[in-house]
Design a protein around this motif. Structure first.
Motif, PDB file in Angstrom:
ATOM      1  N   UNK A 286      55.802   5.336  16.192  1.00 55.67           N
ATOM      2  CA  UNK A 286      56.148   3.941  16.410  1.00 55.67           C
ATOM      3  C   UNK A 286      56.893   3.413  15.186  1.00 55.67           C
ATOM      4  N   UNK A 287      57.722   2.424  15.422  1.00 55.53           N
ATOM      5  CA  UNK A 287      58.258   1.665  14.320  1.00 55.53           C
ATOM      6  C   UNK A 287      57.797   0.220  14.444  1.00 55.53           C
ATOM      7  N   UNK A 288      57.555  -0.392  13.288  1.00 50.82           N
ATOM      8  CA  UNK A 288      57.070  -1.771  13.291  1.00 50.82           C
ATOM      9  C   UNK A 288      58.022  -2.639  12.495  1.00 50.82           C
ATOM     10  N   UNK A 289      58.544  -3.649  13.161  1.00 46.37           N
ATOM     11  CA  UNK A 289      59.475  -4.584  12.548  1.00 46.37           C
ATOM     12  C   UNK A 289      59.019  -5.992  12.857  1.00 46.37           C
ATOM     13  N   UNK A 290      59.288  -6.910  11.892  1.00 48.79           N
ATOM     14  CA  UNK A 290      58.925  -8.302  12.114  1.00 48.79           C
ATOM     15  C   UNK A 290      59.577  -8.820  13.381  1.00 48.79           C
ATOM     16  N   UNK A 291      58.798  -9.450  14.205  1.00 51.00           N
ATOM     17  CA  UNK A 291      59.327 -10.027  15.433  1.00 51.00           C
ATOM     18  C   UNK A 291      59.403  -9.072  16.606  1.00 51.00           C
ATOM     19  N   UNK A 292      59.146  -7.802  16.347  1.00 52.27           N
ATOM     20  CA  UNK A 292      59.227  -6.813  17.434  1.00 52.27           C
ATOM     21  C   UNK A 292      57.901  -6.092  17.681  1.00 52.27           C
ATOM     22  N   UNK A 293      56.961  -6.269  16.824  1.00 52.35           N
ATOM     23  CA  UNK A 293      55.702  -5.564  17.005  1.00 52.35           C
ATOM     24  C   UNK A 293      55.871  -4.069  16.844  1.00 52.35           C
ATOM     25  N   UNK A 294      55.129  -3.314  17.620  1.00 49.42           N
ATOM     26  CA  UNK A 294      55.167  -1.851  17.571  1.00 49.42           C
ATOM     27  C   UNK A 294      55.995  -1.329  18.736  1.00 49.42           C
ATOM     28  N   UNK A 295      57.000  -0.546  18.431  1.00 52.27           N
ATOM     29  CA  UNK A 295      57.851   0.020  19.470  1.00 52.27           C
ATOM     30  C   UNK A 295      57.815   1.539  19.400  1.00 52.27           C
TER      31      UNK A 295
ATOM     32  N   UNK B 171      67.553   1.155  10.638  1.00 49.70           N
ATOM     33  CA  UNK B 171      66.354   1.988  10.712  1.00 49.70           C
ATOM     34  C   UNK B 171      65.387   1.702   9.558  1.00 49.70           C
ATOM     35  N   UNK B 172      65.706   0.732   8.731  1.00 52.47           N
ATOM     36  CA  UNK B 172      64.751   0.252   7.736  1.00 52.47           C
ATOM     37  C   UNK B 172      63.566  -0.340   8.485  1.00 52.47           C
ATOM     38  N   UNK B 173      62.378   0.185   8.213  1.00 50.25           N
ATOM     39  CA  UNK B 173      61.224  -0.216   8.990  1.00 50.25           C
ATOM     40  C   UNK B 173      59.966   0.432   8.414  1.00 50.25           C
ATOM     41  N   UNK B 174      58.842   0.084   9.004  1.00 50.89           N
ATOM     42  CA  UNK B 174      57.603   0.804   8.741  1.00 50.89           C
ATOM     43  C   UNK B 174      57.341   1.706   9.928  1.00 50.89           C
ATOM     44  N   UNK B 175      57.141   2.973   9.659  1.00 45.98           N
ATOM     45  CA  UNK B 175      56.946   3.959  10.721  1.00 45.98           C
ATOM     46  C   UNK B 175      55.492   4.409  10.743  1.00 45.98           C
ATOM     47  N   UNK B 176      54.911   4.339  11.929  1.00 45.35           N
ATOM     48  CA  UNK B 176      53.534   4.780  12.117  1.00 45.35           C
ATOM     49  C   UNK B 176      53.486   5.962  13.062  1.00 45.35           C
TER      50      UNK B 176
END
Lengths: 112, 113
Positions: free
Chosen positions: A35-44, A85-90
């Protein structure tokens, strides 16, 4: 959770570079997810895998590649990194298809 | 595709006040899961609801699944500073890729001591 580890925790890379994020789980869970987590998009959901050698696209797969040659590892590769693609990846794993997800601590990726 | 809407996006409360976050799906769900993510942390599974009208409690947290299995809520009674974090619902569809969850965007809860 100690059973699923991601590396690195932080990564800075330049636009156009290839970068691989690692995920390793010790539970022998069948399912693994990125998953990637971005402000305003939650977990995608980017990609998921139901078993070794079985992978499938999620909601936002473009620009990413995955492989799963062994049950315990599920690396995520950005073939040519872009700033978007700057993001937090889970990374996450689950025992079964309907089971709860166990998340790793995440990788914070910055693409400059 | 399946969409899961979660409201409110943010909620700030005084310690001791109650808090509720709501989750609505565009389609009927087979089940719904709830996760909590502390600031700087990773999502942690809280609970899964499967049955229509199901209600589950965990201490001060009450989870409900709607009769039509399209909506859910999480209610926290008498919030504490340890409740701070983002609460996500995640719905699983009835058919197709059963192992894919669709996450709501989350509700960020802050608690003033």
């Amino acid at each position: 959770d100690a059973g699923i580890t991601q590396s690195p925790r932080y990564k800075i890379t330049e636009t156009g570079r290839q970068v691989t994020l690692m995920c390793h789980q010790t539970w022998s869970h069948s399912y693994m997810f990125w998953y990637r987590q971005d402000l305003g998009h939650g977990l995608r959901l980017i990609y998921y895998s139901a078993a070794a050698d079985i992978t499938d696209k999620g909601e936002v797969p473009d620009g990413y590649v995955v492989s799963r040659s062994k049950t315990e590892n599920f690396p995520l590769t950005l073939e040519s990194a872009t700033r978007s693609q700057t993001s937090v990846y889970f990374c996450a794993s689950s025992e079964g298809g309907g089971s709860p997800l166990h998340f790793g601590n995440g990788t914070r990726l910055t693409v400059t | 595709g399946q969409q899961v809407m979660q409201i409110p996006q943010y909620q700030h409360v005084q310690e001791g006040e109650d808090f509720t976050t709501y989750c609505n799906s565009s389609t009927t769900l087979s089940n719904i899961q709830w996760y909590k993510q502390r600031p700087g942390g990773h999502p942690v599974f809280l609970i899964q609801l499967v049955k229509s009208g199901e209600v589950k409690k965990q201490k001060r947290l009450t989870f409900q699944f709607g009769e039509a299995k399209k909506n859910s809520s999480l209610h926290i009674t008498a919030t504490q500073t340890t409740d701070v974090g983002t609460y996500f619902c995640a719905g699983r569809g009835l058919r197709g890729s059963n192992y894919k969850l669709t996450f709501g965007k989350g509700t960020l809860l802050t608690v003033n001591p």
